[in-house]
Design a protein around this motif. Structure first.
Motif, PDB file in Angstrom:
ATOM      1  N   LYS A 131       0.847  -1.194   0.000  1.00 36.54           N
ATOM      2  CA  LYS A 131       0.000   0.000   0.000  1.00 36.54           C
ATOM      3  C   LYS A 131       0.885   1.248   0.000  1.00 36.54           C
ATOM      4  O   LYS A 131       1.859   1.336   0.740  1.00 36.54           O
ATOM      5  CB  LYS A 131      -0.892  -0.006   1.241  1.00 36.54           C
ATOM      6  N   GLY A 132       0.547   2.191  -0.845  1.00 36.86           N
ATOM      7  CA  GLY A 132       1.320   3.428  -0.934  1.00 36.86           C
ATOM      8  C   GLY A 132       2.477   3.358  -1.917  1.00 36.86           C
ATOM      9  O   GLY A 132       3.146   4.358  -2.156  1.00 36.86           O
ATOM     10  N   CYS A 133       2.712   2.185  -2.484  1.00 39.54           N
ATOM     11  CA  CYS A 133       3.787   2.037  -3.466  1.00 39.54           C
ATOM     12  C   CYS A 133       3.208   2.161  -4.872  1.00 39.54           C
ATOM     13  O   CYS A 133       2.159   1.589  -5.163  1.00 39.54           O
ATOM     14  CB  CYS A 133       4.455   0.667  -3.346  1.00 39.54           C
ATOM     15  N   LYS A 134       3.890   2.896  -5.709  1.00 45.51           N
ATOM     16  CA  LYS A 134       3.549   2.914  -7.127  1.00 45.51           C
ATOM     17  C   LYS A 134       4.749   2.325  -7.848  1.00 45.51           C
ATOM     18  O   LYS A 134       5.848   2.884  -7.804  1.00 45.51           O
ATOM     19  CB  LYS A 134       3.256   4.313  -7.647  1.00 45.51           C
ATOM     20  N   ILE A 135       4.523   1.190  -8.456  1.00 44.24           N
ATOM     21  CA  ILE A 135       5.611   0.440  -9.075  1.00 44.24           C
ATOM     22  C   ILE A 135       5.457   0.490 -10.584  1.00 44.24           C
ATOM     23  O   ILE A 135       4.376   0.230 -11.117  1.00 44.24           O
ATOM     24  CB  ILE A 135       5.603  -1.031  -8.606  1.00 44.24           C
ATOM     25  N   VAL A 136       6.531   0.840 -11.246  1.00 43.02           N
ATOM     26  CA  VAL A 136       6.537   0.790 -12.701  1.00 43.02           C
ATOM     27  C   VAL A 136       7.314  -0.468 -13.090  1.00 43.02           C
ATOM     28  O   VAL A 136       8.353  -0.781 -12.513  1.00 43.02           O
ATOM     29  CB  VAL A 136       7.129   2.077 -13.330  1.00 43.02           C
ATOM     30  N   PHE A 137       6.748  -1.207 -14.020  1.00 46.80           N
ATOM     31  CA  PHE A 137       7.315  -2.493 -14.426  1.00 46.80           C
ATOM     32  C   PHE A 137       7.882  -2.413 -15.830  1.00 46.80           C
ATOM     33  O   PHE A 137       7.232  -1.902 -16.740  1.00 46.80           O
ATOM     34  CB  PHE A 137       6.234  -3.584 -14.394  1.00 46.80           C
ATOM     35  N   GLU A 138       9.072  -2.949 -15.968  1.00 42.94           N
ATOM     36  CA  GLU A 138       9.651  -3.070 -17.299  1.00 42.94           C
ATOM     37  C   GLU A 138       8.960  -4.215 -18.042  1.00 42.94           C
ATOM     38  O   GLU A 138       8.715  -4.133 -19.231  1.00 42.94           O
ATOM     39  CB  GLU A 138      11.147  -3.335 -17.175  1.00 42.94           C
ATOM     40  N   TYR A 139       8.650  -5.268 -17.303  1.00 43.77           N
ATOM     41  CA  TYR A 139       7.912  -6.410 -17.835  1.00 43.77           C
ATOM     42  C   TYR A 139       6.770  -6.689 -16.878  1.00 43.77           C
ATOM     43  O   TYR A 139       6.902  -6.508 -15.674  1.00 43.77           O
ATOM     44  CB  TYR A 139       8.827  -7.634 -17.965  1.00 43.77           C
ATOM     45  N   ASP A 140       5.663  -7.166 -17.388  1.00 41.10           N
ATOM     46  CA  ASP A 140       4.454  -7.227 -16.565  1.00 41.10           C
ATOM     47  C   ASP A 140       4.207  -8.545 -15.840  1.00 41.10           C
ATOM     48  O   ASP A 140       3.153  -8.740 -15.267  1.00 41.10           O
ATOM     49  CB  ASP A 140       3.234  -6.871 -17.404  1.00 41.10           C
ATOM     50  N   TYR A 141       5.175  -9.452 -15.783  1.00 40.51           N
ATOM     51  CA  TYR A 141       4.894 -10.750 -15.183  1.00 40.51           C
ATOM     52  C   TYR A 141       4.685 -10.694 -13.663  1.00 40.51           C
ATOM     53  O   TYR A 141       4.101 -11.599 -13.095  1.00 40.51           O
ATOM     54  CB  TYR A 141       5.951 -11.801 -15.557  1.00 40.51           C
ATOM     55  N   LEU A 142       5.099  -9.649 -12.982  1.00 41.16           N
ATOM     56  CA  LEU A 142       4.847  -9.515 -11.546  1.00 41.16           C
ATOM     57  C   LEU A 142       3.763  -8.483 -11.235  1.00 41.16           C
ATOM     58  O   LEU A 142       3.425  -8.270 -10.079  1.00 41.16           O
ATOM     59  CB  LEU A 142       6.133  -9.122 -10.810  1.00 41.16           C
ATOM     60  N   LEU A 143       3.231  -7.868 -12.252  1.00 46.95           N
ATOM     61  CA  LEU A 143       2.265  -6.792 -12.074  1.00 46.95           C
ATOM     62  C   LEU A 143       1.030  -7.253 -11.303  1.00 46.95           C
ATOM     63  O   LEU A 143       0.606  -6.590 -10.352  1.00 46.95           O
ATOM     64  CB  LEU A 143       1.872  -6.234 -13.445  1.00 46.95           C
ATOM     65  N   ASN A 144       0.456  -8.383 -11.669  1.00 44.02           N
ATOM     66  CA  ASN A 144      -0.750  -8.868 -10.978  1.00 44.02           C
ATOM     67  C   ASN A 144      -0.485  -9.131  -9.501  1.00 44.02           C
ATOM     68  O   ASN A 144      -1.304  -8.800  -8.645  1.00 44.02           O
ATOM     69  CB  ASN A 144      -1.290 -10.136 -11.650  1.00 44.02           C
ATOM     70  N   MET A 145       0.661  -9.727  -9.204  1.00 41.09           N
ATOM     71  CA  MET A 145       0.991 -10.005  -7.807  1.00 41.09           C
ATOM     72  C   MET A 145       1.131  -8.701  -7.026  1.00 41.09           C
ATOM     73  O   MET A 145       0.644  -8.583  -5.900  1.00 41.09           O
ATOM     74  CB  MET A 145       2.281 -10.815  -7.688  1.00 41.09           C
ATOM     75  N   ALA A 146       1.796  -7.726  -7.614  1.00 41.92           N
ATOM     76  CA  ALA A 146       1.974  -6.438  -6.935  1.00 41.92           C
ATOM     77  C   ALA A 146       0.624  -5.774  -6.669  1.00 41.92           C
ATOM     78  O   ALA A 146       0.403  -5.209  -5.594  1.00 41.92           O
ATOM     79  CB  ALA A 146       2.871  -5.530  -7.770  1.00 41.92           C
TER      80      ALA A 146
END
Length: 186
Positions: A131-146
């Motif tokens: 919560k409170g983190c904004k993460i930018v992903f180079e690749y989206d394979y961890l995006l759903n988990m985040a």
């Protein structure tokens, strides 16, 4: 196992199920417990054996105190262990205490525990992790988990980004360069 993990019967009260208790070869199931699925928390280092009960699962790192084979670097071989406040077990214990508190103590006057669902509590706790983190992903394979862990996710950089998830390789990428330049966690 329960006696070793909880000798004072403070947390588990003897209710620990191990891999030896399962009734199916490649899967673990709640068919070996008396109780409702809505009141069960599962801790396991093998996530894929709980496909039917992912919402009940807290995946955790393997805790290897004893050596599994001659060349295995266990904590006992390293003559060390986790501290009471740091390590896999300490982290999981804090999560369990939080879940327990929310399930049993935050009742809002409703003492009907049969109507509660531990999976809803666990979802709330999961969403607080990032919560409170904004993460930018180079690749989206961890995006759903985040996102499941409460992060706001993006594929593009902007000033509101707090973390950058980039591939760890020898070549510096545009995104990792931006993270270093902007002092973002990489």
């Amino acid at each position: 196992m329960a006696k070793l993990l909880d000798p004072k019967r403070e947390y588990f009260i003897g209710r620990v199920i191990s891999r030896d208790d399962r009734t199916q070869k490649e899967q673990k199931d709640l068919d070996v417990i008396l109780g409702q699925e809505s009141a069960v928390v599962i801790l396991d280092d093998t996530e894929n054996v709980w496909m039917k009960y992912k919402d009940n699962l807290i995946p955790m790192e393997s805790y290897d105190f004893f050596a599994l084979h001659q060349f295995h670097k266990s904590l006992s071989r390293l003559k060390s262990d986790e501290t009471e406040l740091d390590g896999t077990l300490a982290c999981v214990l804090e999560a369990l205490k939080r879940i327990h508190h929310m399930f049993f103590d935050e009742t809002d006057g409703n003492l009907d525990f049969a109507s509660r669902d531990i999976r809803q509590v666990m979802e709330t706790v999961r969403k607080e992790v990032l919560k409170g983190c904004k993460i930018v992903f180079e690749y989206d394979y961890l995006l759903n988990m985040a996102e499941e862990l409460g992060a706001t996710c993006s594929m593009e950089t902007d000033p509101s980004v707090t973390h950058v998830a980039s591939i760890d390789d020898e070549d510096e990428t545009e995104m990792s360069s931006w993270a270093v330049k902007e002092h973002k966690l990489l």
